[in-house]
Write a protein that holds these residues in place. Structure first.
Motif, PDB file in Angstrom:
ATOM      1  N   GLU A  51       1.271  -0.794  -5.040  1.00  0.00           N
ATOM      2  CA  GLU A  51       2.352  -1.237  -5.922  1.00  0.00           C
ATOM      3  C   GLU A  51       2.279  -2.760  -5.884  1.00  0.00           C
ATOM      4  O   GLU A  51       2.535  -3.366  -4.838  1.00  0.00           O
ATOM      5  CB  GLU A  51       3.694  -0.739  -5.395  1.00  0.00           C
TER       6      GLU A  51
ATOM      7  N   THR B 287       2.078   0.173 -10.289  1.00  0.00           N
ATOM      8  CA  THR B 287       1.433   0.859  -9.182  1.00  0.00           C
ATOM      9  C   THR B 287       0.150   1.465  -9.723  1.00  0.00           C
ATOM     10  O   THR B 287       0.169   2.147 -10.748  1.00  0.00           O
ATOM     11  CB  THR B 287       2.339   1.964  -8.612  1.00  0.00           C
ATOM     12  N   MET B 288      -0.971   1.208  -9.034  1.00  0.00           N
ATOM     13  CA  MET B 288      -2.248   1.736  -9.508  1.00  0.00           C
ATOM     14  C   MET B 288      -3.230   1.922  -8.364  1.00  0.00           C
ATOM     15  O   MET B 288      -3.038   1.400  -7.274  1.00  0.00           O
ATOM     16  CB  MET B 288      -2.840   0.851 -10.598  1.00  0.00           C
ATOM     17  N   VAL B 289      -4.299   2.676  -8.666  1.00  0.00           N
ATOM     18  CA  VAL B 289      -5.337   2.984  -7.687  1.00  0.00           C
ATOM     19  C   VAL B 289      -6.484   1.996  -7.840  1.00  0.00           C
ATOM     20  O   VAL B 289      -6.913   1.691  -8.956  1.00  0.00           O
ATOM     21  CB  VAL B 289      -5.857   4.423  -7.889  1.00  0.00           C
TER      22      VAL B 289
ATOM     23  N   VAL C 122       0.862  -1.176   0.000  1.00  0.00           N
ATOM     24  CA  VAL C 122       0.000   0.000   0.000  1.00  0.00           C
ATOM     25  C   VAL C 122       0.906   1.236   0.000  1.00  0.00           C
ATOM     26  O   VAL C 122       1.739   1.398   0.895  1.00  0.00           O
ATOM     27  CB  VAL C 122      -0.918   0.015   1.238  1.00  0.00           C
ATOM     28  N   THR C 123       0.749   2.105  -1.013  1.00  0.00           N
ATOM     29  CA  THR C 123       1.586   3.308  -1.083  1.00  0.00           C
ATOM     30  C   THR C 123       0.820   4.572  -0.731  1.00  0.00           C
ATOM     31  O   THR C 123       1.434   5.577  -0.365  1.00  0.00           O
ATOM     32  CB  THR C 123       2.217   3.463  -2.480  1.00  0.00           C
ATOM     33  N   GLU C 124      -0.514   4.538  -0.834  1.00  0.00           N
ATOM     34  CA  GLU C 124      -1.313   5.714  -0.495  1.00  0.00           C
ATOM     35  C   GLU C 124      -2.743   5.284  -0.187  1.00  0.00           C
ATOM     36  O   GLU C 124      -3.266   4.362  -0.812  1.00  0.00           O
ATOM     37  CB  GLU C 124      -1.309   6.694  -1.669  1.00  0.00           C
TER      38      GLU C 124
ATOM     39  N   ASP D  23      -6.669   6.919   0.281  1.00  0.00           N
ATOM     40  CA  ASP D  23      -7.597   8.053   0.169  1.00  0.00           C
ATOM     41  C   ASP D  23      -8.902   7.621   0.828  1.00  0.00           C
ATOM     42  O   ASP D  23      -9.781   7.040   0.191  1.00  0.00           O
ATOM     43  CB  ASP D  23      -7.813   8.424  -1.294  1.00  0.00           C
TER      44      ASP D  23
ATOM     45  N   GLU E 256      -0.306   2.798   5.102  1.00  0.00           N
ATOM     46  CA  GLU E 256       0.705   3.051   4.075  1.00  0.00           C
ATOM     47  C   GLU E 256       1.989   2.303   4.415  1.00  0.00           C
ATOM     48  O   GLU E 256       2.395   2.256   5.570  1.00  0.00           O
ATOM     49  CB  GLU E 256       0.948   4.551   3.935  1.00  0.00           C
TER      50      GLU E 256
ATOM     51  N   LYS F  77     -10.419   4.741  -1.750  1.00  0.00           N
ATOM     52  CA  LYS F  77      -9.487   4.207  -2.739  1.00  0.00           C
ATOM     53  C   LYS F  77      -8.126   3.994  -2.088  1.00  0.00           C
ATOM     54  O   LYS F  77      -7.772   4.657  -1.114  1.00  0.00           O
ATOM     55  CB  LYS F  77      -9.336   5.167  -3.920  1.00  0.00           C
ATOM     56  N   VAL F  78      -7.383   3.077  -2.672  1.00  0.00           N
ATOM     57  CA  VAL F  78      -6.052   2.768  -2.175  1.00  0.00           C
ATOM     58  C   VAL F  78      -5.118   2.583  -3.370  1.00  0.00           C
ATOM     59  O   VAL F  78      -5.508   2.016  -4.385  1.00  0.00           O
ATOM     60  CB  VAL F  78      -6.084   1.522  -1.252  1.00  0.00           C
ATOM     61  N   THR F  79      -3.910   3.110  -3.240  1.00  0.00           N
ATOM     62  CA  THR F  79      -2.898   2.927  -4.278  1.00  0.00           C
ATOM     63  C   THR F  79      -2.000   1.778  -3.832  1.00  0.00           C
ATOM     64  O   THR F  79      -1.515   1.768  -2.700  1.00  0.00           O
ATOM     65  CB  THR F  79      -2.066   4.207  -4.479  1.00  0.00           C
TER      66      THR F  79
END
Length: 95
Positions: free
Chosen positions: A45, A58-60, A32-34, A36, A74, A41-43
Protein backbone atom coordinates in the motif's frame (compact mmCIF):
# COMPACT_ATOMS: atom_id res chain seq x y z
CA UNK A 1 30.46 24.46 -42.78
CA UNK A 2 31.93 24.13 -39.26
CA UNK A 3 28.77 25.64 -37.74
CA UNK A 4 26.66 23.06 -39.60
CA UNK A 5 28.79 20.21 -38.25
CA UNK A 6 28.53 21.54 -34.71
CA UNK A 7 24.78 21.91 -35.09
CA UNK A 8 24.48 18.39 -36.47
CA UNK A 9 26.62 16.97 -33.65
CA UNK A 10 24.50 18.76 -31.05
CA UNK A 11 21.31 17.39 -32.62
CA UNK A 12 22.65 13.84 -32.65
CA UNK A 13 23.70 14.15 -29.01
CA UNK A 14 20.29 15.48 -28.01
CA UNK A 15 18.53 12.60 -29.77
CA UNK A 16 20.86 10.04 -28.18
CA UNK A 17 20.37 11.44 -24.68
CA UNK A 18 16.58 11.57 -25.03
CA UNK A 19 16.51 7.93 -26.20
CA UNK A 20 18.12 6.69 -22.96
CA UNK A 21 15.41 5.68 -20.47
CA UNK A 22 15.28 7.56 -17.20
CA UNK A 23 16.17 5.49 -14.16
CA UNK A 24 13.80 5.75 -11.24
CA UNK A 25 15.50 7.02 -8.12
CA UNK A 26 12.66 8.49 -6.09
CA UNK A 27 11.98 6.55 -2.91
CA UNK A 28 8.29 6.06 -2.10
CA UNK A 29 6.80 5.26 1.30
CA UNK A 30 4.57 2.25 1.70
CA UNK A 31 3.36 -0.54 3.96
CA UNK A 32 3.84 -4.21 3.11
CA UNK A 33 0.39 -5.84 3.23
CA UNK A 34 1.18 -9.30 1.84
CA UNK A 35 4.23 -11.36 0.91
CA UNK A 36 4.23 -14.21 -1.63
CA UNK A 37 7.63 -15.83 -1.12
CA UNK A 38 7.07 -18.54 -3.74
CA UNK A 39 6.33 -16.00 -6.49
CA UNK A 40 8.86 -13.48 -5.12
CA UNK A 41 6.15 -10.81 -5.03
CA UNK A 42 5.05 -8.33 -2.42
CA UNK A 43 1.85 -6.32 -2.07
CA UNK A 44 2.46 -2.74 -0.97
CA UNK A 45 0.00 0.00 0.00
CA UNK A 46 2.00 2.97 -1.27
CA UNK A 47 2.01 6.71 -1.76
CA UNK A 48 2.18 8.21 -5.26
CA UNK A 49 4.85 6.63 -7.47
CA UNK A 50 6.22 9.88 -8.89
CA UNK A 51 8.68 8.31 -11.35
CA UNK A 52 5.98 6.03 -12.79
CA UNK A 53 3.17 8.60 -12.75
CA UNK A 54 0.91 6.40 -10.60
CA UNK A 55 -1.37 7.59 -7.80
CA UNK A 56 -1.35 6.15 -4.29
CA UNK A 57 -2.88 2.65 -4.17
CA UNK A 58 -2.27 -0.93 -3.13
CA UNK A 59 -0.57 -3.14 -5.71
CA UNK A 60 1.64 -6.18 -6.26
CA UNK A 61 5.31 -5.79 -7.18
CA UNK A 62 7.99 -8.24 -8.21
CA UNK A 63 11.29 -8.08 -6.35
CA UNK A 64 14.48 -7.40 -8.32
CA UNK A 65 16.49 -9.40 -5.79
CA UNK A 66 14.99 -12.44 -4.02
CA UNK A 67 17.14 -11.60 -0.97
CA UNK A 68 14.80 -8.65 -0.35
CA UNK A 69 12.24 -11.17 0.96
CA UNK A 70 14.44 -11.76 4.01
CA UNK A 71 14.16 -8.10 5.03
CA UNK A 72 10.38 -7.73 4.62
CA UNK A 73 7.48 -8.46 6.97
CA UNK A 74 3.74 -7.89 6.69
CA UNK A 75 2.74 -4.59 8.27
CA UNK A 76 6.27 -3.22 7.85
CA UNK A 77 6.69 0.41 6.79
CA UNK A 78 9.23 0.72 3.98
CA UNK A 79 10.69 3.15 1.51
CA UNK A 80 11.31 1.71 -1.94
CA UNK A 81 12.11 2.47 -5.56
CA UNK A 82 9.90 0.86 -8.19
CA UNK A 83 10.70 0.57 -11.88
CA UNK A 84 9.00 -1.02 -14.85
CA UNK A 85 11.31 -3.85 -15.94
CA UNK A 86 10.26 -5.89 -18.97
CA UNK A 87 6.75 -4.49 -18.48
CA UNK A 88 6.55 -5.64 -14.84
CA UNK A 89 6.44 -3.31 -11.84
CA UNK A 90 9.51 -4.23 -9.80
CA UNK A 91 10.94 -3.07 -6.48
CA UNK A 92 14.59 -2.36 -7.21
CA UNK A 93 15.71 -0.71 -3.96
CA UNK A 94 14.61 -0.85 -0.31
CA UNK A 95 15.52 1.20 2.74
Amino acid sequence: MMTSLKSLAASVLLIAVSAVPAFAETFTRGVVTEIDSDAQKVTIEHEELVDLGMPAMTMVFRLADPAMLETLGEGQEIEFVAERINGKLTVTKLQ
